[in-house]
Scaffold this motif. Structure first.
Motif, PDB file in Angstrom:
ATOM      1  N   ASP A 174       0.843  -1.196   0.000  1.00  0.00           N
ATOM      2  CA  ASP A 174       0.000   0.000   0.000  1.00  0.00           C
ATOM      3  C   ASP A 174       0.876   1.242   0.000  1.00  0.00           C
ATOM      4  O   ASP A 174       1.802   1.346   0.811  1.00  0.00           O
ATOM      5  CB  ASP A 174      -0.903   0.038   1.234  1.00  0.00           C
ATOM      6  N   VAL A 175       0.577   2.157  -0.901  1.00  0.00           N
ATOM      7  CA  VAL A 175       1.278   3.445  -0.940  1.00  0.00           C
ATOM      8  C   VAL A 175       0.343   4.481  -0.334  1.00  0.00           C
ATOM      9  O   VAL A 175      -0.661   4.871  -0.943  1.00  0.00           O
ATOM     10  CB  VAL A 175       1.658   3.833  -2.385  1.00  0.00           C
ATOM     11  N   GLU A 176       0.631   4.894   0.887  1.00  0.00           N
ATOM     12  CA  GLU A 176      -0.243   5.822   1.588  1.00  0.00           C
ATOM     13  C   GLU A 176      -0.069   7.247   1.074  1.00  0.00           C
ATOM     14  O   GLU A 176       1.019   7.644   0.648  1.00  0.00           O
ATOM     15  CB  GLU A 176       0.037   5.775   3.089  1.00  0.00           C
ATOM     16  N   VAL A 195       9.342  -0.219  -6.001  1.00  0.00           N
ATOM     17  CA  VAL A 195       8.634   1.035  -5.800  1.00  0.00           C
ATOM     18  C   VAL A 195       9.472   1.931  -4.901  1.00  0.00           C
ATOM     19  O   VAL A 195      10.073   1.473  -3.928  1.00  0.00           O
ATOM     20  CB  VAL A 195       7.228   0.805  -5.196  1.00  0.00           C
ATOM     21  N   ALA A 196       9.537   3.208  -5.252  1.00  0.00           N
ATOM     22  CA  ALA A 196      10.251   4.198  -4.454  1.00  0.00           C
ATOM     23  C   ALA A 196       9.384   5.445  -4.362  1.00  0.00           C
ATOM     24  O   ALA A 196       8.689   5.799  -5.311  1.00  0.00           O
ATOM     25  CB  ALA A 196      11.602   4.549  -5.086  1.00  0.00           C
ATOM     26  N   THR A 197       9.424   6.098  -3.205  1.00  0.00           N
ATOM     27  CA  THR A 197       8.644   7.325  -3.001  1.00  0.00           C
ATOM     28  C   THR A 197       9.550   8.440  -2.521  1.00  0.00           C
ATOM     29  O   THR A 197      10.381   8.244  -1.625  1.00  0.00           O
ATOM     30  CB  THR A 197       7.517   7.095  -1.971  1.00  0.00           C
ATOM     31  N   SER A 198       9.382   9.598  -3.117  1.00  0.00           N
ATOM     32  CA  SER A 198      10.065  10.815  -2.678  1.00  0.00           C
ATOM     33  C   SER A 198       8.999  11.764  -2.152  1.00  0.00           C
ATOM     34  O   SER A 198       7.993  11.998  -2.821  1.00  0.00           O
ATOM     35  CB  SER A 198      10.809  11.462  -3.856  1.00  0.00           C
ATOM     36  N   GLY A 199       9.173  12.286  -0.931  1.00  0.00           N
ATOM     37  CA  GLY A 199       8.153  13.143  -0.350  1.00  0.00           C
ATOM     38  C   GLY A 199       8.748  14.274   0.465  1.00  0.00           C
ATOM     39  O   GLY A 199       9.942  14.258   0.799  1.00  0.00           O
ATOM     40  N   ASP A 200       7.898  15.244   0.804  1.00  0.00           N
ATOM     41  CA  ASP A 200       8.365  16.400   1.562  1.00  0.00           C
ATOM     42  C   ASP A 200       8.048  16.290   3.049  1.00  0.00           C
ATOM     43  O   ASP A 200       8.209  17.256   3.799  1.00  0.00           O
ATOM     44  CB  ASP A 200       7.736  17.691   1.003  1.00  0.00           C
ATOM     45  N   TYR A 201       7.583  15.123   3.513  1.00  0.00           N
ATOM     46  CA  TYR A 201       7.095  14.992   4.886  1.00  0.00           C
ATOM     47  C   TYR A 201       7.953  14.079   5.763  1.00  0.00           C
ATOM     48  O   TYR A 201       7.632  13.854   6.919  1.00  0.00           O
ATOM     49  CB  TYR A 201       5.644  14.484   4.882  1.00  0.00           C
ATOM     50  N   ARG A 202       9.034  13.522   5.231  1.00  0.00           N
ATOM     51  CA  ARG A 202       9.911  12.669   6.028  1.00  0.00           C
ATOM     52  C   ARG A 202      11.131  13.437   6.534  1.00  0.00           C
ATOM     53  O   ARG A 202      11.402  13.487   7.718  1.00  0.00           O
ATOM     54  CB  ARG A 202      10.364  11.451   5.206  1.00  0.00           C
ATOM     55  N   VAL A 231       6.033  11.760  -4.735  1.00  0.00           N
ATOM     56  CA  VAL A 231       6.075  11.080  -6.033  1.00  0.00           C
ATOM     57  C   VAL A 231       6.394   9.618  -5.763  1.00  0.00           C
ATOM     58  O   VAL A 231       7.362   9.304  -5.070  1.00  0.00           O
ATOM     59  CB  VAL A 231       7.144  11.678  -6.970  1.00  0.00           C
ATOM     60  N   THR A 232       5.573   8.741  -6.290  1.00  0.00           N
ATOM     61  CA  THR A 232       5.799   7.301  -6.164  1.00  0.00           C
ATOM     62  C   THR A 232       6.061   6.742  -7.549  1.00  0.00           C
ATOM     63  O   THR A 232       5.310   7.022  -8.494  1.00  0.00           O
ATOM     64  CB  THR A 232       4.592   6.604  -5.526  1.00  0.00           C
ATOM     65  N   GLY A 264       7.539   6.513 -20.764  1.00  0.00           N
ATOM     66  CA  GLY A 264       6.772   5.324 -20.410  1.00  0.00           C
ATOM     67  C   GLY A 264       6.945   4.886 -18.976  1.00  0.00           C
ATOM     68  O   GLY A 264       6.867   3.684 -18.661  1.00  0.00           O
ATOM     69  N   ILE A 265       7.178   5.825 -18.079  1.00  0.00           N
ATOM     70  CA  ILE A 265       7.429   5.525 -16.669  1.00  0.00           C
ATOM     71  C   ILE A 265       6.110   5.495 -15.893  1.00  0.00           C
ATOM     72  O   ILE A 265       5.244   6.340 -16.085  1.00  0.00           O
ATOM     73  CB  ILE A 265       8.372   6.583 -16.063  1.00  0.00           C
ATOM     74  N   ALA A 266       5.970   4.517 -15.008  1.00  0.00           N
ATOM     75  CA  ALA A 266       4.780   4.393 -14.165  1.00  0.00           C
ATOM     76  C   ALA A 266       4.973   5.214 -12.897  1.00  0.00           C
ATOM     77  O   ALA A 266       5.764   4.845 -12.020  1.00  0.00           O
ATOM     78  CB  ALA A 266       4.520   2.929 -13.819  1.00  0.00           C
ATOM     79  N   ALA A 267       4.271   6.336 -12.800  1.00  0.00           N
ATOM     80  CA  ALA A 267       4.477   7.249 -11.677  1.00  0.00           C
ATOM     81  C   ALA A 267       3.158   7.846 -11.219  1.00  0.00           C
ATOM     82  O   ALA A 267       2.232   8.044 -12.012  1.00  0.00           O
ATOM     83  CB  ALA A 267       5.441   8.369 -12.065  1.00  0.00           C
ATOM     84  N   CYS A 268       3.117   8.144  -9.915  1.00  0.00           N
ATOM     85  CA  CYS A 268       1.979   8.826  -9.307  1.00  0.00           C
ATOM     86  C   CYS A 268       2.521  10.022  -8.536  1.00  0.00           C
ATOM     87  O   CYS A 268       3.456   9.880  -7.741  1.00  0.00           O
ATOM     88  CB  CYS A 268       1.227   7.886  -8.368  1.00  0.00           C
TER      89      CYS A 268
END
Length: 290
Positions: A174-176, A195-202, A231-232, A264-268
């Protein structure tokens, strides 16, 4: 790396834990800016213009980082260490906000020739946007070398799933959504996928009532000032997922997602708005979820 790791391995071969620890120790010994005698720290101390032979893993990460820098027009920059340190996110704390970056595009001051590299200006390498992903890939390779076929590896929230669980279900993750943003949880199966996530909250710090992100914009020499919350990124390579997530975060929702879509990158991407949060997906990710 200043984080934790975990591994779920079906029918774990003997010495699995020792093999994982060895991979992580090797990665830290080569690529940690917090270790004064690591290969990356020694490289950053070499006189400008002097060549230094690099260990194989570090060379792999450096070449991948430079490739991503070219692809993203410098949004991902493996030589942004001076800027990271200047804003207080390096091992030495704040080194002086009045300083200015020593090179307008730090990555262009790194040259690689064979198994050696050199700095042509006073820039320093920082692999914080790619090394964790490399470590995930390296652990996966080590487990496969031991004969493991089914496992889930996690290092600091970056994951790689291989094979299936004992009940033949895939490795669901699960990607919260970032804290405080009422968005649905993204669930996806990791089958030969990372899967890798970059965020501003860590990782951030407060200054003058403002939140300063640890993600640096090489174009400004300062923390990113866009409204990207996270970004995930999904990719076969955790190393490339890590680097892509960083690049898209720096580029912002329009340029970043446009670049990911072209390749063709899968990103959210989740963007902070006045009313909460807005989610964007590339066509490649939307197709995976159909």
């Amino acid at each position: 790396m200043g984080t934790t790791w975990s591994a779920r391995v079906v029918d774990a071969p003997p010495d699995t834990a020792a093999a994982i620890e060895a991979v992580l120790a090797r990665t830290i010994g080569q690529m940690s800016n917090w270790e004064p005698e690591s290969a990356i720290s020694r490289f950053n101390r070499t006189p400008v213009g002097q060549w230094m032979p690099l260990p194989a893993d570090m060379l792999t990460v450096l070449r991948a980082g430079l490739d991503m820098a070219r692809l993203s027009d410098g949004a991902f920059d493996p030589a942004i260490g001076r800027v990271v340190a200047m804003w207080g996110f390096g091992p030495d704390g704040l080194t002086g906000l009045s300083a200015t970056p020593s090179h307008p595009s730090p990555w262009t001051a790194i040259e690689v020739e064979g198994d050696r590299a050199r700095r042509t200006a006073d820039v320093t390498l920082d692999f914080s946007g790619i090394a964790k992903g490399f470590a995930v890939d390296a652990v996966a390779a080590a487990l496969q070398g031991l004969g493991a076929a089914h496992f889930l590896i996690e290092i600091g929230g970056e994951l790689r799933g291989q094979g299936v669980k004992p009940d033949l279900q895939p490795w669901w993750v699960d990607v919260e959504a970032p804290p405080g943003l009422p968005l649905p949880t993204l669930r996806i199966a990791l089958c030969g996928l990372s899967v890798a996530t970059s965020g501003d909250y860590r990782r951030f710090r407060e200054e003058g009532g403002k939140r300063l992100s640890h993600s640096m914009d090489p174009a400004t020499g300062a923390p990113i000032a866009n409204d990207v919350a996270s970004v995930t990124l999904f990719h076969e390579s955790a190393m490339l997922a890590d680097a892509w997530a960083t690049a898209i975060t720096v580029l912002g929702h329009e340029r970043g997602m446009a670049l990911a879509t072209r390749h063709g990158i899968a990103a959210c991407l989740i963007r902070r708005t006045a009313t909460g949060g807005q989610e964007y997906m590339t066509p490649a990710l939307a197709a995976m979820l159909d």
